[in-house]
Design an enzyme around this catalytic site. Structure first.
Site, PDB file in Angstrom:
ATOM      1  N   CYS A 100       0.826  -1.207   0.000  1.00 26.28           N
ATOM      2  CA  CYS A 100       0.000   0.000   0.000  1.00 26.28           C
ATOM      3  C   CYS A 100       0.866   1.266   0.000  1.00 26.28           C
ATOM      4  CB  CYS A 100      -0.922  -0.013   1.215  1.00 26.28           C
ATOM      5  SG  CYS A 100      -2.295  -1.140   0.978  1.00 26.28           S
ATOM      6  N   CYS A 206      -4.075   0.539  -3.099  1.00 31.19           N
ATOM      7  CA  CYS A 206      -4.556   0.784  -1.739  1.00 31.19           C
ATOM      8  C   CYS A 206      -3.696   1.866  -1.087  1.00 31.19           C
ATOM      9  CB  CYS A 206      -4.505  -0.502  -0.921  1.00 31.19           C
ATOM     10  SG  CYS A 206      -2.920  -1.351  -1.034  1.00 31.19           S
TER      11      CYS A 206
END
Ligand code: ZNA
Length: 311
Positions: A100, A206
């Site tokens: 992420c 993400c």
């Protein structure tokens, strides 16, 4: 007299050249581009082995299976009829996850993005995934032509239009002579692969996602681009904390779009409506500095020390 004859001959030659050019573009719009990249198998396999051996040594991909799935997708269909679904086996052979806060998407900023990703090493572009790494800059198509007339250029959204597919069942070879333009096909083999790769990449994104747009063009954010039509829709507000937009212009301009102006404002509206948090910057220092590397004498690249050499 001799001069007049030369002028007439020149005129006739120019008209003939123009007519020939017109004829070529009218008659062969489907096959107007470069052909499949020579040595494509060696390049793709070489990049694959390079990736699994040196770039990501902890990854487990079967490069032979990947090539077989690629060949099957491309060579079993007519050259204008390779849809995203035909690459299903290929993408199944290259499952990938990314950490992420590292995702970097871009549109019309290819060179700057490459430079940016080279210095901001933590950022991850599609070209850092195995699919993007293997197929970057390559061209491919099969020899199998279908009988469909070329479509008018409609942009990438138009590519999703419904149409009768003329699919071939026999296996052909790559066409190394010429390949159709993207706009000439309902399902272009190169476009479909990037479309699927971009979709997967965006869906995987993400944390903090960075988007690098080009403020020196009209429509820095274009709904018909791959970013605007595939990646944006693929981002999931539940997974993505922030979309950080960076708008960069050429040092010399033109200065057409910025955070509050033009299509970038449209992008921000869409993000807000979908529940994303966002930031936007149109004066990122690192991006300017990267451009300055190529034009150190530009006035936008002057430092304090240049302006006040005595200090
Ligand atoms: N690395 C690539 O070759 C590639 C990467 C090709 C297509 C898409 N991507 C993804 S999508 C990339 O990683 C970005 O995240 C996304 C950018 O797509 P975009 O918003 O449509 O931006 P763009 O600058 O218009 O196009 C991206 C690249 O696609 C260009 O640099 C070209 O290599 C290629 N491309 C675009 N239009 C055509 C084309 N190639 C051939 N014919 C075209 N008509």
């Amino acid at each position: 007299m001799e001069r007049v004859r030369m002028m007439v001959t020149n005129f006739i030659t120019s008209v003939a050249a123009c007519l020939l050019l017109l004829f070529m573009t009218r008659v062969a719009p489907l096959r107007a581009h470069l052909g499949t990249t020579p040595n494509i198998k060696h390049i793709v396999m070489g990049r694959c082995f390079n990736y699994v051996t040196l770039v990501k040594p902890d990854s487990r991909f079967d490069c032979e299976e990947i090539w077989r799935a690629f060949e099957e997708a491309v060579l079993r269909q007519a050259s204008c009829d390779v849809a995203c679904e035909h690459y299903r086996r290929l993408f199944r052979a290259m499952p990938q996850t990314g950490a992420c806060h590292r995702f970097l998407l871009w549109s019309k900023t290819r060179k700057l993005t490459q430079d940016y990703a080279a210095v901001a090493r933590h950022l991850w572009t599609l070209e850092d995934t195995l699919a993007g790494y293997m197929f970057n800059d390559l061209i491919w198509c099969s020899q199998q032509e279908d009988s469909r007339r070329p479509l008018p250029a409609t942009g990438w959204r138009g590519d999703q239009s419904q149409g009768q597919a003329v699919s071939a069942t026999s296996v052909s070879d790559f066409d190394f002579g010429s390949c159709p333009e993207w706009s000439a096909c309902l399902h272009h083999p190169v476009h479909s692969l990037w479309r699927q790769a971009s979709k997967n990449f965006a869906e995987m994104a993400c944390g903090n996602v960075t988007v690098l747009l080009n403020g020196s063009i009209e429509k820095a954010f274009n709904r018909n681009s791959m970013f605007g039509s595939v990646e944006l829709d693929g981002l999931n507000p539940q997974r993505v904390h922030y979309v950080n937009i960076k708008v960069a212009t050429n040092l010399d301009g033109p200065f057409i779009e910025s955070c509050g102006r033009g299509s970038v404002a449209d992008l921000i509206h869409i993000l807000q409506a979908r529940g994303f948090r966002w930031t936007c910057s149109d004066s990122d220092r690192i991006l300017t500095m990267l451009q300055c590397v190529h034009k150190p004498e530009h006035r936008a690249c002057r430092t304090c020390a240049d302006t006040h050499p005595g200090i």
